[in-house]
Design an enzyme around this catalytic site. Structure first.
Site, PDB file in Angstrom:
ATOM      1  CB  ILE A  45       3.251   5.584   5.142  1.00  0.00           C
ATOM      2  CG1 ILE A  45       3.940   5.375   3.797  1.00  0.00           C
ATOM      3  CG2 ILE A  45       3.821   4.645   6.202  1.00  0.00           C
ATOM      4  CD1 ILE A  45       5.397   5.792   3.786  1.00  0.00           C
ATOM      5  CB  SER A  46      -1.830   4.191   7.731  1.00  0.00           C
ATOM      6  OG  SER A  46      -2.563   4.172   8.917  1.00  0.00           O
TER       7      SER A  46
END
Length: 185
Positions: free
Chosen positions: A64-65
């Protein structure tokens, strides 16, 4: 990411998946979930992806960025960067919340939780958008595979090794999702 990994290995490709949780446990141990720590974690994943890809290994960063600026910085450093936006509404995330983290975040028990108390900045022009609440994992992998082959990142002669596999490996081109009309930098 694991479906793509299996398909690529079937071609004889050298491939590594950098899973966000695994990297956080081993390479980024001690980092929290502040913006700075999240940025550091994603930059480290990007750095390792760059090292691997420069040495002939296909690197899949599966993390998750949440911050656009950090994703763009990694894009600038990693050759053949492909951004895949795994889109899913919060309602669907709550339904599949096996660890109960979203419920805890909504109750205020977890601070700086992406999409709840900390922002998720949607990509403006990802190469691929998968809708995980509407698609099976195989369908999502098919969309990514189609982009990789259509863009030339995977060449036809490399695909010949799996020509006798089920047609799911080479799907019909799926309709493009709406993205802003300005050109990619």
């Amino acid at each position: 990411s694991r479906i793509l990994e299996r398909r690529l290995r079937a071609l004889g490709a050298r491939v590594e998946v950098l899973d966000g949780d695994v990297v956080r446990t081993n390479l980024s141990k001690g980092l929290g979930f502040s913006k700075q720590d999240r940025d550091t974690n994603i930059r480290r994943i990007g750095f390792v992806c760059g090292l691997l890809s420069r040495n002939g290994v296909i690197a899949i960063g599966a993390a998750i960025s949440p911050y656009r600026e950090t994703r763009d910085a990694v894009r600038a450093e990693v050759e053949q960067f492909v951004e895949v936006y795994a889109r899913c509404p919060i309602e669907a995330l709550l339904e599949r919340d096996v660890k109960g983290l979203y419920k805890k975040a909504l109750a205020g028990e977890i601070k700086e939780f992406t999409g709840i108390s900390d922002p998720y900045e949607e990509p403006l022009r990802p190469e691929v958008v998968i809708d995980t609440h509407l698609e099976t994992p195989e369908q999502s992998a098919d969309k990514i595979w189609a982009y990789l082959t259509d863009s030339g990142l995977l060449r036809q002669n490399e695909l010949s090794a799996i020509s006798d596999q089920p047609s799911a490996y080479r799907p019909q081109r799926l309709p493009a999702t709406e993205t802003p009309s300005e050109p990619r930098p």
